[in-house]
Scaffold this active site. Structure first.
Site, PDB file in Angstrom:
ATOM      1  N   HIS A   1       0.815  -1.211   0.000  1.00 36.58           N
ATOM      2  CA  HIS A   1       0.000   0.000   0.000  1.00 36.58           C
ATOM      3  C   HIS A   1       0.850   1.263   0.000  1.00 36.58           C
ATOM      4  CE1 HIS A   1      -0.610   0.407   4.704  1.00 36.58           C
ATOM      5  NE2 HIS A   1       0.546   0.905   4.323  1.00 36.58           N
TER       6      HIS A   1
ATOM      7  N   GLU B   1      -5.026   0.887  -0.129  1.00 36.97           N
ATOM      8  CA  GLU B   1      -4.859  -0.538   0.129  1.00 36.97           C
ATOM      9  C   GLU B   1      -5.051  -1.332  -1.169  1.00 36.97           C
ATOM     10  OE1 GLU B   1      -3.668  -1.255   2.914  1.00 36.97           O
ATOM     11  OE2 GLU B   1      -4.931  -0.848   4.648  1.00 36.97           O
TER      12      GLU B   1
END
Ligand code: GLP
Length: 242
Positions: A139, A144
């Site tokens: 990330h 994410e």
């Protein structure tokens, strides 16, 4: 995306400090963004030294936060804002508080908080220099796996890996489920994007990133789309699987 491996971590740090110094000399009103994790701390320390020694003048620079945990803010040990403040902002000479725009993870209207950050960046067109760490799941900020490339600042649900790793930032366990982050669109639009990774624990993710086509399942791979604007700086530990 160019990749450089440094034998000594302090050479890596020195290179980034040099780039930031040159940028500010060229553009004293530069907008900078530095990640709040552990990786950039040695860079922050050297930037502070340079500021204290009058080698870099940050007094007309602007700063924007990269990300924050939703539910906490500057007063919580381990928050991104407190890390930046402790290691960096509070120690720089002459920085104007009004020139710093950071996410408040405790804001009640998180949409408005995102809008406030977007406006701060848009007013200056782009971030001039962004220094990013890389999460154990690839990330960037809190973009994410699965993050959308078209997004500006937004709220996300924390990935399982992030929740496993987050204990290292806090003295006690916190029930954090979401993050607020600059989006990949804003990161990719930055004048200079630096990905920094140090330590053996990052080695397998670095190898994955280098061996993968750009995919939002590993957000850091998307930086390959930014061409020469992006550089990956590694120490020997992080580069050991390449
Ligand atoms: C954290 C933060 C990021 C950081 C990344 C890597 O969760 N949200 O801003 O860059 O993950 O962190 P570290 O440098 O501590 O490995």
């Amino acid at each position: 995306m160019e990749k450089y491996v440094f034998i000594q971590t302090n050479e890596l740090v020195h290179q980034i400090v040099k780039e930031i110094k040159e940028l500010i000399e060229k553009k004293p009103t530069a907008l900078l963004c530095i990640a709040g994790g552990d990786t950039p701390k040695p860079v922050m320390e050297k930037l502070v030294e340079a500021s204290q020694n009058d080698e870099i003048d940050f007094s007309t620079c602007y700063f924007v936060g990269l990300d924050e945990w939703v539910g906490i803010s500057k007063e919580t040990d381990g928050s991104c804002y407190q890390t930046l403040d402790d290691y960096f902002f509070s120690k720089l000479k002459g920085v104007k508080p009004a020139n710093i725009c950071f996410f408040n993870g405790k804001a009640t209207a998180l949409d408005q908080e995102c809008e406030r950050i977007n406006q701060f960046i848009n007013k200056r067109q782009q971030i001039d220099y962004i220094l990013l760490g890389i999460g154990m799941n690839g990330h960037l900020g809190f973009n994410e796996p699965g993050a959308e490339i078209t997004k500006e600042a937004h709220v996300i649900e924390l990935d399982m890996t992030t929740k496993q790793v987050m204990g290292k930032y806090f003295k006690t366990a916190l029930p954090l489920e979401h993050g607020i982050t600059l989006g990949l669109k804003q990161i990719l639009n930055s004048g200079k994007i630096v990905l920094m990774a140090t330590g053996e624990h990052k080695a397998s993710m670095i190898a994955k990133i280098m061996n993968s086509e750009p995919t939002n399942q590993i957000p850091a791979t998307l930086m390959k789309m930014a061409g020469s604007a992006v550089t990956l700086y590694l120490d020997q530990g992080a580069a050991q699987n390449l």
